[in-house]
Design a protein around this motif. Structure first.
Motif, PDB file in Angstrom:
ATOM      1  N   PRO A 145     -61.984  28.199  -1.533  1.00 57.52           N
ATOM      2  CA  PRO A 145     -60.653  28.756  -1.828  1.00 57.52           C
ATOM      3  C   PRO A 145     -59.911  27.974  -2.907  1.00 57.52           C
ATOM      4  CG  PRO A 145     -61.018  28.685   0.537  1.00 57.52           C
ATOM      5  CD  PRO A 145     -62.137  27.916  -0.085  1.00 57.52           C
ATOM      6  N   THR A 167     -65.337  24.988   2.532  1.00 53.81           N
ATOM      7  CA  THR A 167     -63.889  24.809   2.656  1.00 53.81           C
ATOM      8  C   THR A 167     -63.222  24.571   1.309  1.00 53.81           C
ATOM      9  OG1 THR A 167     -64.321  22.462   3.136  1.00 53.81           O
ATOM     10  CG2 THR A 167     -63.986  23.929   5.022  1.00 53.81           C
ATOM     11  N   VAL A 200     -58.450  29.847  -6.151  1.00 53.87           N
ATOM     12  CA  VAL A 200     -57.016  29.793  -6.461  1.00 53.87           C
ATOM     13  C   VAL A 200     -56.795  29.126  -7.804  1.00 53.87           C
ATOM     14  CG1 VAL A 200     -54.805  28.800  -5.786  1.00 53.87           C
ATOM     15  CG2 VAL A 200     -56.269  29.853  -4.062  1.00 53.87           C
TER      16      VAL A 200
END
Length: 214
Positions: free
Chosen positions: A80, A77, A84
Motif C-alpha cells: 500500500p 504490508t 499510495v
C-alpha cells in the motif's frame, strides 16, 4: 589507507561512475530509437544489458548480495505504501505538467510524446517495466547506496543521484522536462531513503510511467 581499503574505494568509485554514466547516455538518440521496431527492441536490450552488468559487478566484483542495493524480498504490508506513493507522485506530475510548465511558458516535447504514442502497445508495456526496473536499480538502489558509502553522506548521495537522473531525462526530452524529471527524481529518492526497499520504488515508478504511456 591500506591496500584493502584502497581497493574497496576504487571498486566503489568505478561502480558509481559506470552507473551514473551508463544511465545517462542518450542511447535512443544515437540509434534513432523510433526508426523501426528492431531499433525499439535493441534500445530495450541495451538497458537490460546495463542492468545485467550492474548485477554482475555487484555479485562478482563487489561480492555482495543484491540486498546491498535495496533488493530485499518485498513485504505485502509495504505494497500500500508503494501504491499510495505512486499515486501521490503521479498527481504531483500532473499538476506540474498542467500548471507548472505553462506558468514558465514551457511544454512537454510534443515530438517525443507523439513518437511514443505511435509505437506498438506491447513495446510500450515492455519499456515501462524496463524503465521502472533499470532506472531504480541504477539511480536509486546502486547509486544511492554506493555514493553514501563512498562519501559517508546521505545528503550527497541524494543530491548527486537526483541531479544526474534529472539531467539524463533532459538529454532525451529537452529542458522543458527538467521540472518533471526533477520532481520524479526527488520523489523516488525520498521513497528509497525512507524504506530502503527498491521493490517499492519499482512499483511506484511503474505506476507513474504506466499512467503516462499505457
Amino acid at each position: 589507507m591500506n591496500i584493502l581499503e584502497s581497493r574497496r574505494a576504487a571498486v566503489l568509485a568505478a561502480g558509481i561512475l559506470f552507473v551514473l554514466i551508463a544511465g545517462s547516455l542518450p542511447y535512443g538518440k544515437w540509434m534513432d530509437e523510433f526508426q523501426s521496431v528492431s531499433h525499439l527492441v535493441f534500445h530495450e536490450l541495451i538497458w537490460w544489458g546495463i542492468v545485467f552488468l550492474v548485477w554482475a559487478y555487484v555479485h562478482f566484483v563487489e561480492k555482495r548480495p543484491l540486498a546491498s542495493i535495496g533488493l530485499f524480498r518485498p513485504k505485502w504490508t509495504d505494497l500500500p505504501i508503494a501504491i499510495v506513493f505512486g499515486m501521490v507522485t503521479l498527481a504531483g506530475l500532473i499538476a506540474i505538467i498542467n500548471i507548472g510548465l505553462p506558468a514558465f511558458g514551457l511544454q512537454l516535447n510534443g515530438e517525443n510524446v507523439s513518437q511514443i504514442g505511435n509505437t506498438p502497445f506491447w513495446w510500450r508495456a515492455i519499456s515501462v517495466v524496463r524503465a521502472a526496473a533499470s532506472e531504480e536499480i541504477l539511480f536509486r538502489g546502486y547509486a544511492i547506496e554506493r555514493i553514501q558509502e563512498f562519501s559517508k553522506s546521505k545528503v550527497a548521495a541524494a543530491i548527486i543521484t537526483c541531479v544526474v537522473f534529472t539531467l539524463a531525462h533532459v538529454g532525451s526530452w529537452g529542458w522543458s522536462h527538467i521540472l518533471v524529471a526533477g520532481f520524479g527524481g526527488i520523489a523516488f529518492t525520498v521513497l528509497y531513503l525512507w524504506k530502503r526497499n527498491l521493490w517499492l520504488n519499482v512499483i511506484a515508478h511503474f505506476m507513474v510511467d504506466a499512467a503516462a504511456f499505457l
